[in-house]
Enzyme design. Structure first.
Site, mmCIF file in Angstrom:
data_model
loop_
_atom_site.group_PDB
_atom_site.id
_atom_site.type_symbol
_atom_site.label_atom_id
_atom_site.label_comp_id
_atom_site.label_asym_id
_atom_site.label_seq_id
_atom_site.Cartn_x
_atom_site.Cartn_y
_atom_site.Cartn_z
ATOM 1 N N CYS A 1 120.061 35.644 59.154
ATOM 2 C CA CYS A 1 120.256 35.827 57.706
ATOM 3 C C CYS A 1 119.074 35.236 56.942
ATOM 4 O O CYS A 1 117.953 35.712 57.086
ATOM 5 C CB CYS A 1 121.603 35.243 57.282
ATOM 6 N N HIS B 1 125.325 38.171 60.809
ATOM 7 C CA HIS B 1 125.760 36.891 61.368
ATOM 8 C C HIS B 1 126.453 37.107 62.708
ATOM 9 O O HIS B 1 127.611 37.511 62.729
ATOM 10 C CB HIS B 1 126.731 36.205 60.398
ATOM 11 N N GLU C 1 127.603 34.902 64.610
ATOM 12 C CA GLU C 1 128.692 33.920 64.726
ATOM 13 C C GLU C 1 129.936 34.330 63.947
ATOM 14 O O GLU C 1 130.993 33.721 64.092
ATOM 15 C CB GLU C 1 128.201 32.538 64.291
#
Lengths: 260, 206
Positions: B80, B185, B187
């Site tokens: 990001c 992202h 995650e």
């Protein structure tokens, strides 16, 4: 293509999960961590966790639960309740929140929106707008429109028009609007499409619509007719046998652009 | 050991626990000594570009990162804002110089009113990987979670590994040598994101 999102919401009261009707009449719906685990296993698009009593009790959000949820879940987490300062946000973000939701704090101090956007990026800042339909007799002279923004968990009228306030929030740096119809909250009687449409047509940031989802088709209506980027719901998942998985399947089958 | 660089920008907890979940030995740090000892690095981050660069500078992280990544060629994943910071410059809240490791500009999404596209670009969008890469592995096309208003425009499109469509294609993933970066992202992208993080933990760029 960007998908429309289905966002279950978890409302916290003390350390339990509750669900309201028109922001009152709370029913216990279990433990928030258990619910978060289930939503994570169901691969929900995003989860909203709201400490709904924080503003009413004039305190900050209890952040431990955010840490607990974030510890176990790999889905985007938006959290809010009682946020008053950049420091409040920093704590929540450090505990695992991806986005913060501000409501009362933003109305009482507009500057907070811009400060948050500069500190964390606009896309981290969600402004929550709780709206009640004003009774005809309550119209003040010079005010247009029939809806009014309320703060402090729906307890306090602000005199703000939802469309104008949403535009202001966007100009100040909000990345998303989380729009709730207090009148429809927990009633499962359908979203207030006119309200949603009025905000969606007035801002260029995503609008998450909530308040009133009672059937799977309400998600579709909110997304297609309301034009919302996401629809948030709680009662339908707590009190019926519907789940985010069933909602997703229902929408995919009808050609709505959601994750399959 | 994998060092997640802590420069005060965004949610570092999610990325570190996701790396741990896929079996990585992870440390969140801004200590140059620990960064030197790490075998691979993650530059995460959510927030404003100018603030991100200012923080990297004020924590004295730029020399050690340049040494470890540009000279010693340790594997890096920029996520990001951590992807955007690798670029030459950004136009977010004024003009800011980036790390300039990858020739690129960071641009704001600009759409006509009739496009009816929101900025920020928030939510799940599909990424098509046009090139093989050890980190993407067997993932050819999948939905990932995005939350951003700015995107990286590479000077050299050959570095693009994955493209996402939002009012036109933009680079969602690029790679060069030991540097890998995604606008999305991993995650927060559930099983596919975790799969790629697992691949990253095993990646040995030559």
């Amino acid at each position: 293509m960007l998908k429309k999102r289905i966002i279950p919401s978890l409302l916290l009261k003390d350390n339990r999960m509750v669900k309201s009707v028109r922001f009152g009449g709370f029913r216990d719906t279990g433990h928030p961590l258990t619910a978060a685990r289930i939503y994570d296993a169901q691969r929900v698009d995003e989860l909203l966790v709201l400490d709904i009593f924080a503003s009413r009790e004039r305190r900050g959000m209890r952040s431990e639960i955010v840490a607990q949820i974030s510890e176990e879940c790999f889905m985007p987490l938006c959290v809010g309740g009682g946020i008053r300062s950049i420091e409040d946000m920093r704590i929540l973000l450090s505990k695992g929140a991806d986005k913060v939701l501000i409501n009362t704090g933003a109305v009482e101090c507009e500057r907070l929106i811009g400060e948050a956007a500069r500190a964390f990026g606009s896309s981290t800042v969600v402004v929550s707008v709780d709206v009640r339909r004003r009774p005809a007799s309550g119209l003040k002279s010079g005010m247009e429109g029939e809806y009014e923004v309320f703060v402090r968990g729906g307890a306090e009228a602000t005199g703000l028009d939802p469309v104008l306030w949403s535009r202001t929030a966007q100009e100040l740096g909000a990345g998303e609007i989380f729009l709730t119809s207090i009148d429809r909250d927990g009633t499962m009687s359908g979203l207030d499409i006119a309200l949603i449409r009025s905000i969606v047509d007035s801002v260029s940031i995503p609008v998450i619509a909530s308040g009133g989802v009672g059937t799977l088709d309400d998600f579709r209506i909110g997304m297609e007719e309301g034009g919302a980027s996401a629809v948030s719901a709680a009662s339908i998942f707590h009190f019926t046998d519907q789940s985010p998985i069933k909602a997703r399947k229902y929408l995919v089958d009808r050609g709505v652009n959601v994750r399959s | 050991m994998i060092a997640v660089i802590d420069y005060g920008m965004g949610n570092l907890r999610s990325i570190s626990k996701a790396i741990a979940y896929v079996g990585g030995d992870v440390l969140v740090t801004r200590d140059p000594e620990k960064i030197r000892k790490a075998e691979r690095l993650v530059l995460p981050g959510v927030g404003a570009f100018g603030q991100g660069i200012a923080n990297l500078r004020s924590f004295g992280l730029i020399p050690v990162l340049e040494e470890e990544i540009l000279l010693k060629k340790k594997p890096l994943w920029g996520i990001c804002l951590g992807m955007q910071l690798l670029a030459t410059s950004s136009e977010e809240f004024g003009r800011h110089a980036g790390l300039n490791w990858i020739p690129a500009d960071v641009k704001r999404f600009e759409f006509s009113e009739s496009a009816r596209l929101n900025v920020p670009h928030v939510g799940w969008n599909s990424v098509r990987f046009s090139k093989n890469h050890p980190v993407t592995g067997s993932v050819k096309q999948a939905d990932f979670y995005f939350v951003h208003s700015y995107y990286v425009r590479l000077k050299n499109d050959d570095l693009t590994v994955g493209t996402c469509d939002y009012g036109g294609g933009f680079t969602a993933c690029f790679a060069r040598d030991n540097i890998f970066a995604t606008q999305f992202h991993p995650e927060k992208s559930q099983e596919t994101g975790l799969e790629m993080l697992g691949n990253f933990c095993r990646w040995k760029p030559c």
